[in-house]
Write a protein that holds these residues in place. Sequence first.
Motif, PDB file in Angstrom:
ATOM      1  N   LYS A 125      20.731  13.393  36.710  1.00 17.42           N
ATOM      2  CA  LYS A 125      21.952  12.788  37.206  1.00 17.42           C
ATOM      3  C   LYS A 125      23.012  13.942  37.749  1.00 17.42           C
ATOM      4  O   LYS A 125      23.200  14.861  36.928  1.00 17.42           O
ATOM      5  N   ILE A 126      23.988  13.296  38.392  1.00 17.93           N
ATOM      6  CA  ILE A 126      25.056  14.353  38.803  1.00 17.93           C
ATOM      7  C   ILE A 126      25.946  14.364  37.673  1.00 17.93           C
ATOM      8  O   ILE A 126      26.482  15.675  37.250  1.00 17.93           O
ATOM      9  N   SER A 127      26.233  13.466  36.707  1.00 12.76           N
ATOM     10  CA  SER A 127      26.817  13.715  35.422  1.00 12.76           C
ATOM     11  C   SER A 127      26.308  14.435  34.532  1.00 12.76           C
ATOM     12  O   SER A 127      26.976  15.373  33.924  1.00 12.76           O
ATOM     13  N   ASP A 128      24.948  14.436  34.494  1.00 15.22           N
ATOM     14  CA  ASP A 128      24.346  15.560  33.571  1.00 15.22           C
ATOM     15  C   ASP A 128      24.568  16.790  34.106  1.00 15.22           C
ATOM     16  O   ASP A 128      24.784  17.878  33.322  1.00 15.22           O
ATOM     17  N   ILE A 129      24.388  17.107  35.426  1.00 12.87           N
ATOM     18  CA  ILE A 129      24.634  18.630  35.968  1.00 12.87           C
ATOM     19  C   ILE A 129      25.958  19.001  35.758  1.00 12.87           C
ATOM     20  O   ILE A 129      26.124  20.101  35.119  1.00 12.87           O
ATOM     21  N   ILE A 130      27.140  18.260  35.948  1.00  9.01           N
ATOM     22  CA  ILE A 130      28.535  18.467  35.761  1.00  9.01           C
ATOM     23  C   ILE A 130      28.751  18.845  34.121  1.00  9.01           C
ATOM     24  O   ILE A 130      29.282  19.803  33.826  1.00  9.01           O
ATOM     25  N   THR A 131      28.130  17.999  33.409  1.00 10.50           N
ATOM     26  CA  THR A 131      28.452  18.193  32.037  1.00 10.50           C
ATOM     27  C   THR A 131      27.665  19.410  31.380  1.00 10.50           C
ATOM     28  O   THR A 131      28.281  20.183  30.683  1.00 10.50           O
ATOM     29  N   VAL A 132      26.563  19.715  31.805  1.00 15.69           N
ATOM     30  CA  VAL A 132      25.773  20.895  31.326  1.00 15.69           C
ATOM     31  C   VAL A 132      26.377  22.299  31.801  1.00 15.69           C
ATOM     32  O   VAL A 132      26.770  23.258  31.052  1.00 15.69           O
ATOM     33  N   LEU A 133      26.902  22.182  32.915  1.00 12.73           N
ATOM     34  CA  LEU A 133      27.961  23.316  33.461  1.00 12.73           C
ATOM     35  C   LEU A 133      29.079  23.772  32.544  1.00 12.73           C
ATOM     36  O   LEU A 133      29.170  24.753  32.195  1.00 12.73           O
ATOM     37  N   LEU A 134      29.841  22.765  32.419  1.00 12.58           N
ATOM     38  CA  LEU A 134      31.110  22.613  31.539  1.00 12.58           C
ATOM     39  C   LEU A 134      30.687  23.074  29.913  1.00 12.58           C
ATOM     40  O   LEU A 134      31.404  24.118  29.601  1.00 12.58           O
TER      41      LEU A 134
ATOM     42  N   GLY B 194      16.210  21.689  45.751  1.00 10.64           N
ATOM     43  CA  GLY B 194      15.145  21.535  45.331  1.00 10.64           C
ATOM     44  C   GLY B 194      14.850  22.527  43.910  1.00 10.64           C
ATOM     45  O   GLY B 194      13.746  22.650  43.461  1.00 10.64           O
ATOM     46  N   SER B 195      15.768  23.048  43.601  1.00 14.17           N
ATOM     47  CA  SER B 195      15.463  24.002  42.393  1.00 14.17           C
ATOM     48  C   SER B 195      15.583  23.308  41.103  1.00 14.17           C
ATOM     49  O   SER B 195      14.968  23.482  40.040  1.00 14.17           O
ATOM     50  N   LEU B 196      16.616  22.688  40.938  1.00 11.25           N
ATOM     51  CA  LEU B 196      17.083  22.046  39.635  1.00 11.25           C
ATOM     52  C   LEU B 196      15.898  21.090  38.887  1.00 11.25           C
ATOM     53  O   LEU B 196      15.716  21.013  37.921  1.00 11.25           O
ATOM     54  N   GLN B 197      15.275  20.450  39.855  1.00 12.73           N
ATOM     55  CA  GLN B 197      14.372  19.372  39.400  1.00 12.73           C
ATOM     56  C   GLN B 197      13.134  19.882  38.743  1.00 12.73           C
ATOM     57  O   GLN B 197      12.594  19.072  38.007  1.00 12.73           O
TER      58      GLN B 197
ATOM     59  N   THR C 179      27.329  42.268  43.670  1.00  9.94           N
ATOM     60  CA  THR C 179      25.716  41.833  43.250  1.00  9.94           C
ATOM     61  C   THR C 179      25.699  40.583  43.135  1.00  9.94           C
ATOM     62  O   THR C 179      26.220  39.903  42.544  1.00  9.94           O
ATOM     63  N   ILE C 180      24.562  40.076  43.796  1.00  6.21           N
ATOM     64  CA  ILE C 180      24.115  38.710  43.972  1.00  6.21           C
ATOM     65  C   ILE C 180      22.867  38.474  43.352  1.00  6.21           C
ATOM     66  O   ILE C 180      21.791  39.197  43.529  1.00  6.21           O
ATOM     67  N   SER C 181      22.417  37.198  43.102  1.00  6.59           N
ATOM     68  CA  SER C 181      20.960  36.702  42.682  1.00  6.59           C
ATOM     69  C   SER C 181      20.977  35.365  43.257  1.00  6.59           C
ATOM     70  O   SER C 181      21.961  34.502  43.482  1.00  6.59           O
ATOM     71  N   GLN C 182      19.310  34.936  43.196  1.00  2.08           N
ATOM     72  CA  GLN C 182      19.175  33.718  43.743  1.00  2.08           C
ATOM     73  C   GLN C 182      17.971  33.272  42.627  1.00  2.08           C
ATOM     74  O   GLN C 182      17.115  34.224  42.484  1.00  2.08           O
ATOM     75  N   LEU C 183      17.999  32.015  41.926  1.00  3.53           N
ATOM     76  CA  LEU C 183      17.046  31.847  41.084  1.00  3.53           C
ATOM     77  C   LEU C 183      16.999  30.282  40.935  1.00  3.53           C
ATOM     78  O   LEU C 183      17.762  29.422  40.704  1.00  3.53           O
TER      79      LEU C 183
ATOM     80  N   ASN D 208      20.362  22.395  30.122  1.00  8.23           N
ATOM     81  CA  ASN D 208      21.143  23.405  29.445  1.00  8.23           C
ATOM     82  C   ASN D 208      20.313  24.727  29.032  1.00  8.23           C
ATOM     83  O   ASN D 208      21.167  25.784  29.157  1.00  8.23           O
ATOM     84  N   ASP D 209      18.962  24.497  29.033  1.00  2.24           N
ATOM     85  CA  ASP D 209      18.466  25.912  28.913  1.00  2.24           C
ATOM     86  C   ASP D 209      18.555  26.699  30.199  1.00  2.24           C
ATOM     87  O   ASP D 209      18.854  28.036  30.171  1.00  2.24           O
ATOM     88  N   TYR D 210      18.370  26.011  31.389  1.00  2.10           N
ATOM     89  CA  TYR D 210      18.592  26.518  32.578  1.00  2.10           C
ATOM     90  C   TYR D 210      20.020  27.290  32.898  1.00  2.10           C
ATOM     91  O   TYR D 210      19.864  28.623  33.272  1.00  2.10           O
ATOM     92  N   PHE D 211      21.084  26.580  32.466  1.00  9.32           N
ATOM     93  CA  PHE D 211      22.518  26.981  33.045  1.00  9.32           C
ATOM     94  C   PHE D 211      22.906  27.962  31.673  1.00  9.32           C
ATOM     95  O   PHE D 211      23.928  28.776  31.986  1.00  9.32           O
ATOM     96  N   SER D 212      22.155  27.901  30.707  1.00  6.89           N
ATOM     97  CA  SER D 212      22.617  29.014  29.870  1.00  6.89           C
ATOM     98  C   SER D 212      22.031  30.429  30.181  1.00  6.89           C
ATOM     99  O   SER D 212      22.688  31.207  29.998  1.00  6.89           O
ATOM    100  N   VAL D 213      20.878  30.369  31.086  1.00  9.03           N
ATOM    101  CA  VAL D 213      20.588  31.484  31.499  1.00  9.03           C
ATOM    102  C   VAL D 213      21.415  32.167  32.526  1.00  9.03           C
ATOM    103  O   VAL D 213      21.799  33.219  32.690  1.00  9.03           O
ATOM    104  N   VAL D 214      21.825  31.050  33.436  1.00 12.16           N
ATOM    105  CA  VAL D 214      23.129  31.257  34.621  1.00 12.16           C
ATOM    106  C   VAL D 214      24.160  32.040  34.010  1.00 12.16           C
ATOM    107  O   VAL D 214      24.623  33.118  34.369  1.00 12.16           O
ATOM    108  N   GLU D 215      24.584  31.560  32.719  1.00 10.95           N
ATOM    109  CA  GLU D 215      25.955  31.844  32.191  1.00 10.95           C
ATOM    110  C   GLU D 215      25.868  33.410  31.707  1.00 10.95           C
ATOM    111  O   GLU D 215      26.695  33.948  31.902  1.00 10.95           O
TER     112      GLU D 215
END
Length: 286
Positions: free
Chosen positions: A239-248, A154-157, A81-85, A163-170
């Motif tokens: 920044k790339i560092s922001d993306i990686i940090t918020v994923l973790l 072009g999604s994350l911009q 079961t897959i999604s794109q957002l 953090n709000d966005y990836f909390s939804v992903v999680e």
Amino acid sequence: MIKKLAIEFDTMHKKTISENNKVDWIENNRVAWNQALKYHQKARNNSLQLGFENPNFTTLNRDCDEVLIKKIKNIDLNNKTISQLPCNNGRELLSLMQLGAKEGVGFDISDIAIKEAEELKEISKLNVKFERCDILEIDNKYNNYFDFIYISEGSLQWFPDLNDYFSVVERLLKKNGKLLIFEMHPFAYFFENGFDTEKQNFDDMTPYFNKGPYNYEDGLDYVGGVKYKSKECYWFMHKISDIITVLLKNNIKIGEFEEYNLEMANNDSIKFLDKFPLSYILVGKK
């Protein structure tokens, strides 16, 4: 995704907006994308509708999509079961279904994008549904629902707080569910006015360390290239560092991260493309 938000930077107007400005970024962006989709549909001239009549049709057929397909096949979407957002008009999610997924759900804020996605779904007869909503407000019924989530270029911009966005992903991913991000590298946003080593004005380049928001006043027709005055829409540098940090921070274990010089924005004005990181793929697991 195919050219979703793959902005032709040399035709775009950018300026910084004060953080204290009370502009409703989400609503402005929704209106701007509704405008853009009309131009996209005119430029494509029903090619997607005709394409999805063929059960083997895919829109993941650019040169840069070869690395994407290889990564996804390693993940294995069979019976998943897959999604794109966000999913734009659903063309990429429908194409991913060709890789064996049993069910797909796409979410996007644009009314017109979702209307077209529904049309393409009916034509393709694939087991996919689409919902028009703010990504940050996806219904809780989808908590722990997906085996795989795809985030395309072009999604994350468009999200001021990742953090709000990836909390939804999680919360949407099942335990051990996989996430794949195939995005424009933040470095690529430097080149919105092209790049020329002989006459480059570095003061005009987008600062890597300034989150923004920034705004576009020119149209977002990256398909047909039509210039038009649009509703102002707002984007943010991450920044790339922001993306990686918020994923973790959101319980996503990063298994792979690879940068490429694959240019995703069809910006022929950029010289020396092989010298810069222009895109990346990140694979993670909840």
